[in-house]
Design an enzyme around this catalytic site. Structure first.
Site, mmCIF file in Angstrom:
data_model
loop_
_atom_site.group_PDB
_atom_site.id
_atom_site.type_symbol
_atom_site.label_atom_id
_atom_site.label_comp_id
_atom_site.label_asym_id
_atom_site.label_seq_id
_atom_site.Cartn_x
_atom_site.Cartn_y
_atom_site.Cartn_z
ATOM 1 N N ASP A 8 0.855 -1.189 0.000
ATOM 2 C CA ASP A 8 0.000 0.000 0.000
ATOM 3 C C ASP A 8 0.895 1.245 0.000
ATOM 4 O O ASP A 8 1.655 1.464 0.937
ATOM 5 C CB ASP A 8 -0.871 -0.059 1.264
ATOM 6 C CG ASP A 8 -1.759 1.157 1.430
ATOM 7 O OD1 ASP A 8 -1.667 2.104 0.625
ATOM 8 O OD2 ASP A 8 -2.542 1.153 2.393
ATOM 9 N N ASN A 22 -7.894 11.976 -10.672
ATOM 10 C CA ASN A 22 -8.689 12.319 -11.855
ATOM 11 C C ASN A 22 -8.585 13.833 -12.064
ATOM 12 O O ASN A 22 -8.050 14.551 -11.221
ATOM 13 C CB ASN A 22 -10.132 11.833 -11.729
ATOM 14 C CG ASN A 22 -10.807 12.392 -10.507
ATOM 15 O OD1 ASN A 22 -10.786 13.600 -10.271
ATOM 16 N ND2 ASN A 22 -11.401 11.525 -9.697
ATOM 17 N N GLY A 30 -10.015 3.783 -5.710
ATOM 18 C CA GLY A 30 -8.686 3.207 -5.910
ATOM 19 C C GLY A 30 -7.629 3.868 -5.038
ATOM 20 O O GLY A 30 -7.875 4.228 -3.883
ATOM 21 N N ASP A 32 -6.381 6.755 -5.213
ATOM 22 C CA ASP A 32 -6.786 8.138 -4.892
ATOM 23 C C ASP A 32 -7.561 8.180 -3.563
ATOM 24 O O ASP A 32 -7.260 8.989 -2.668
ATOM 25 C CB ASP A 32 -7.669 8.633 -6.052
ATOM 26 C CG ASP A 32 -7.846 10.141 -6.082
ATOM 27 O OD1 ASP A 32 -7.235 10.833 -5.255
ATOM 28 O OD2 ASP A 32 -8.602 10.615 -6.948
ATOM 29 N N SER A 115 -3.074 4.541 -14.140
ATOM 30 C CA SER A 115 -4.054 4.224 -15.207
ATOM 31 C C SER A 115 -4.468 2.753 -15.305
ATOM 32 O O SER A 115 -5.308 2.423 -16.137
ATOM 33 C CB SER A 115 -3.563 4.655 -16.604
ATOM 34 O OG SER A 115 -3.713 6.044 -16.783
ATOM 35 N N TYR A 119 -9.021 3.118 -15.008
ATOM 36 C CA TYR A 119 -8.747 3.659 -16.350
ATOM 37 C C TYR A 119 -8.333 2.592 -17.368
ATOM 38 O O TYR A 119 -8.092 2.900 -18.530
ATOM 39 C CB TYR A 119 -7.713 4.784 -16.274
ATOM 40 C CG TYR A 119 -8.250 6.101 -15.738
ATOM 41 C CD1 TYR A 119 -9.573 6.240 -15.328
ATOM 42 C CD2 TYR A 119 -7.424 7.224 -15.648
ATOM 43 C CE1 TYR A 119 -10.053 7.433 -14.836
ATOM 44 C CE2 TYR A 119 -7.912 8.436 -15.159
ATOM 45 C CZ TYR A 119 -9.223 8.530 -14.750
ATOM 46 O OH TYR A 119 -9.692 9.730 -14.274
HETATM 47 P P1 ADP Z 1 -6.547 4.829 -12.411
HETATM 48 O O1 ADP Z 1 -7.851 5.582 -12.355
HETATM 49 O O2 ADP Z 1 -5.382 5.691 -12.807
HETATM 50 O O3 ADP Z 1 -6.647 3.563 -13.199
HETATM 51 P P2 ADP Z 1 -6.709 3.316 -9.865
HETATM 52 O O4 ADP Z 1 -6.529 3.857 -8.490
HETATM 53 O O5 ADP Z 1 -8.027 2.762 -10.233
HETATM 54 O O6 ADP Z 1 -6.229 4.498 -10.862
HETATM 55 O O7 ADP Z 1 -5.610 2.204 -10.106
HETATM 56 C C1 ADP Z 1 -4.250 2.449 -10.299
HETATM 57 C C2 ADP Z 1 -3.425 1.335 -9.687
HETATM 58 O O8 ADP Z 1 -3.280 1.552 -8.273
HETATM 59 C C3 ADP Z 1 -4.023 -0.064 -9.830
HETATM 60 O O9 ADP Z 1 -2.999 -0.957 -10.232
HETATM 61 C C4 ADP Z 1 -4.493 -0.391 -8.415
HETATM 62 O O10 ADP Z 1 -4.438 -1.788 -8.172
HETATM 63 C C5 ADP Z 1 -3.459 0.339 -7.596
HETATM 64 N N1 ADP Z 1 -3.788 0.662 -6.192
HETATM 65 C C6 ADP Z 1 -5.006 0.795 -5.583
HETATM 66 N N2 ADP Z 1 -4.857 1.125 -4.290
HETATM 67 C C7 ADP Z 1 -3.516 1.206 -4.061
HETATM 68 C C8 ADP Z 1 -2.701 1.491 -2.902
HETATM 69 N N3 ADP Z 1 -3.244 1.776 -1.728
HETATM 70 N N4 ADP Z 1 -1.349 1.486 -3.056
HETATM 71 C C9 ADP Z 1 -0.776 1.209 -4.236
HETATM 72 N N5 ADP Z 1 -1.475 0.923 -5.360
HETATM 73 C C10 ADP Z 1 -2.826 0.916 -5.265
#
Ligand code: ADP
Length: 165
Positions: A8, A22, A30, A32, A115, A119
């Site tokens: 994480d 975004n 996610g 964010d 992404s 995305y």
């Molecule tokens: P996007 O909208 O850019 O696709 P997302 O947050 O949906 O962004 O996903 C981007 C990547 O971050 C994905 O590979 C997801 O598995 C990963 N992700 C989600 N939560 C965390 C976290 N707490 N730490 C690291 N990576 C994460």
């Protein structure tokens, strides 16, 4: 140097973590969502003053309650099949984030796999762009000490290990 870790991104004690934000910069799901929860409400208040962010660009804020000192918010491209400039826009996210790192005199930065969640950018292609763009940048910028690729899944970890061999 480049390093790969699985876990994480909000737990990392680095100068900056990158947020896959975004265009509104007002938070989402996610990574964010995790970053905003970790940073606390001051982050969204600060982000609201920034006027959003274009795809491929990046903006920096403090990290507030996070262990990381700063958050660099970048907006990755939504995958539409690859012919809408997605590869260049994704590379630009990594480059602009690293430029802000240098401008602010920061030395350690961690990236999520931009992404590749909501995305829908194909994970293997996104990984290749991330590794190529970062290594090209590091060749020209010795002042950056460490770039960490944070892989949320085992699958991502394997892809990044292959790409950085
Ligand atoms: P996007 O909208 O850019 O696709 P997302 O947050 O949906 O962004 O996903 C981007 C990547 O971050 C994905 O590979 C997801 O598995 C990963 N992700 C989600 N939560 C965390 C976290 N707490 N730490 C690291 N990576 C994460």
């Amino acid at each position: 140097m480049m390093e790969i870790v699985q876990g994480d991104i909000t737990t990392l004690n680095v100068d900056a973590i990158v947020n896959a934000a975004n265009a509104s910069l007002l938070g989402g799901g996610g990574v964010d969502g995790c970053i905003h929860r970790g940073a606390g409400p001051k982050l969204v208040a600060k982000c609201a003053t920034l006027g959003g962010c274009k795809t491929g660009d990046a903006k920096i804020t403090p990290g507030y309650n996070l262990p990381a000192k700063y958050v660099i918010h970048t907006v990755g491209p939504v995958w539409h099949g690859g012919k809408k400039g997605e590869p260049d826009l994704l590379a630009s996210c990594y480059r602009r984030s690293l430029e802000l790192t240098v401008e602010h005199g920061l030395r350690t930065i961690a990236f999520p796999s931009i992404s590749t969640g909501v995305y829908r950018y194909p994970k293997d292609r996104a990984c290749d762009i991330a590794v190529e763009t970062v290594s090209a940048f590091l060749e020209r910028h010795e002042e950056i000490e460490k770039v960490i690729f944070v892989c949320f899944s085992q699958e991502d970890f394997s892809l990044y290990r292959e790409a950085t061999l």
